[in-house]
Design an enzyme around this catalytic site. Sequence first.
Site, PDB file in Angstrom:
ATOM      1  N   LYS A 119       0.863  -1.183   0.000  1.00  0.00           N
ATOM      2  CA  LYS A 119       0.000   0.000   0.000  1.00  0.00           C
ATOM      3  C   LYS A 119       0.900   1.234   0.000  1.00  0.00           C
ATOM      4  CE  LYS A 119      -4.380   1.345   0.185  1.00  0.00           C
ATOM      5  NZ  LYS A 119      -5.166   1.042   1.385  1.00  0.00           N
ATOM      6  N   HIS A 120       0.726   2.089  -0.970  1.00  0.00           N
ATOM      7  CA  HIS A 120       1.541   3.293  -1.104  1.00  0.00           C
ATOM      8  C   HIS A 120       3.037   2.963  -1.061  1.00  0.00           C
ATOM      9  CE1 HIS A 120      -2.032   5.659  -1.056  1.00  0.00           C
ATOM     10  NE2 HIS A 120      -2.356   5.307   0.173  1.00  0.00           N
TER      11      HIS A 120
ATOM     12  N   ASN B  80      12.189   5.534   8.351  1.00  0.00           N
ATOM     13  CA  ASN B  80      12.772   4.520   9.215  1.00  0.00           C
ATOM     14  C   ASN B  80      11.871   3.282   9.237  1.00  0.00           C
ATOM     15  OD1 ASN B  80      15.116   5.856  10.296  1.00  0.00           O
ATOM     16  ND2 ASN B  80      13.750   7.169  11.467  1.00  0.00           N
TER      17      ASN B  80
ATOM     18  N   HIS C  39      14.712   5.806   0.882  1.00  0.00           N
ATOM     19  CA  HIS C  39      14.071   7.123   0.970  1.00  0.00           C
ATOM     20  C   HIS C  39      13.239   7.430  -0.264  1.00  0.00           C
ATOM     21  CE1 HIS C  39      17.529   8.238   3.884  1.00  0.00           C
ATOM     22  NE2 HIS C  39      16.474   7.849   4.551  1.00  0.00           N
TER      23      HIS C  39
END
Length: 528
Positions: A279-280, A422, A528
């Site tokens: 999801k996303h 994180n 990231h």
Amino acid sequence: MTDLRPIRRALLSVSDKTGLAEFGTALAEMGCELVSTGGTAKALREAGLTVADVADLTGFPEMMDGRVKTLHPVVHGGLLAVRGNAEHEAAMEAHGIGPIDLVVVNLYPFEATVAAGGDYNTCIENIDIGGPAMIRSAAKNHDGVCVVVDTEDYAAVLAELEANGGKTGLAFRQGLAQTAYARTAAYDTAVSSWMAGAVGVEHPRRVSVSGTLSSTMRYGENPHQNAAFYTDGRQRPGVATAQQHQGKALSYNNINDTDAAFELISELGDAGPACAIIKHANPCGVATGATLAEAYSRAFDCDRTSAFGGIIALNGELDGETARQIVEIFTEVVIAPSASAEAVEIFAAKKNLRLLTTGGLADPFEPAQVIKQVSGGFLRQDKDIGHIGLDDLKCVTKKQPSEAELNDMLFAWRVAKHVKSNAIIYVKDGATVGVGAGQMSRVDSTRIAAQKARDMAEVMGLEAPLTQGSVVASDAFFPFPDGLLTAAEAGATAVIQPGGSMRDDKVIEAADEAGIAMVLTGQRHFRH
């Protein structure tokens, strides 16, 4: 004054001869003289067409194994001469140069040669020189010359000629010229990228990227953003090469999330039946099982709420039993190496569900480059293909992990690589039971993952959350003991993390006091 230009003479020199005979025949029927070289001329003649050799125009034979044939003033003068320019036309008259109105060139198959594993000299010989030169000449002089570099444009050219009595319009020629320059740019990018690797240039002074339009989209991440999907020509299994069996076109977010799902599940290609729910772009459930159906059920139980409207990736053939479970809730996309006829039939009843099959899993350790746009430039790095095994683990606590904990830690570590930093992942018996992603504080990720497990325990009617007796993976070191202690409070019995903090000794001491095992990998997986 009209911008329509007639096509009376065409020069054709193609490597890919798809549609060549039909296209040449149609041009000839419109009264166009055909000029060609080598194998292209042979193919046109075999189709019963009259073709003049370039050598007849230039007065020079093809030489040097075909390296020199079209690099001649008669060819480039015929392409570059500005129509209606008295000086140019006088030069053509003086030197016996006839105008060339259409150039049809697709280049030596350099990219295919590299993909097939050609050696250095073979790749060098497949670098086209004359082709790009003709393309660029014709494209520069698009006011008077039409240039075609893709076989899929043949039909459009014929339609334009038919609509305009054997002539082409300026806007049409401009569009083809832009396509031509994009093709030569992409070709040069392929050559320079290959050569950098072949001669060991790690960071070339100049780099470029290229792609081929696969599809346009209604919008990007949000409705006010324009977007399109481009492929890079690699045949690596994945979203770009997958077959879509049903459902509407994939959106920008669909492709981004499905790629994340498939990369993760490819990482688990040797883990037995496995399922990842995304999801996303973050995993909200990843699990193994005796069957894919069991793996899906266990992945779903990690976070049933987030799984709604998610992307599901499987590392084996989608079967009927698994398909029946999946259709019980709304799912955007399912991607798998293959699907049974029964599964396809079950999915057919869900018209908004997209099913993609890839023909196999991707190699998770295949080197690649990752590019990220920033203001004024872009960052370029190697794809994260780092991985570890049992021999890479260093136990730093008094308590040693059990064999079951070690297996779960390695599984959690593989998942952590695909979770935004994180990242904190709780795993028990080969299934994630809590995922904390993308938080600014590592301890927050630890708490969120534990809270999700508590929420699911309540939904499932469990006496205790599944984090009890679990292991925890952290994508980077714990800077303080607080994150580790939060995991211990959630019931974790073992931790895997990179280590390397200035306070490693404090974190190890906290682990010993909490009575949990901890191993260090010496490798981190920031994402990231």
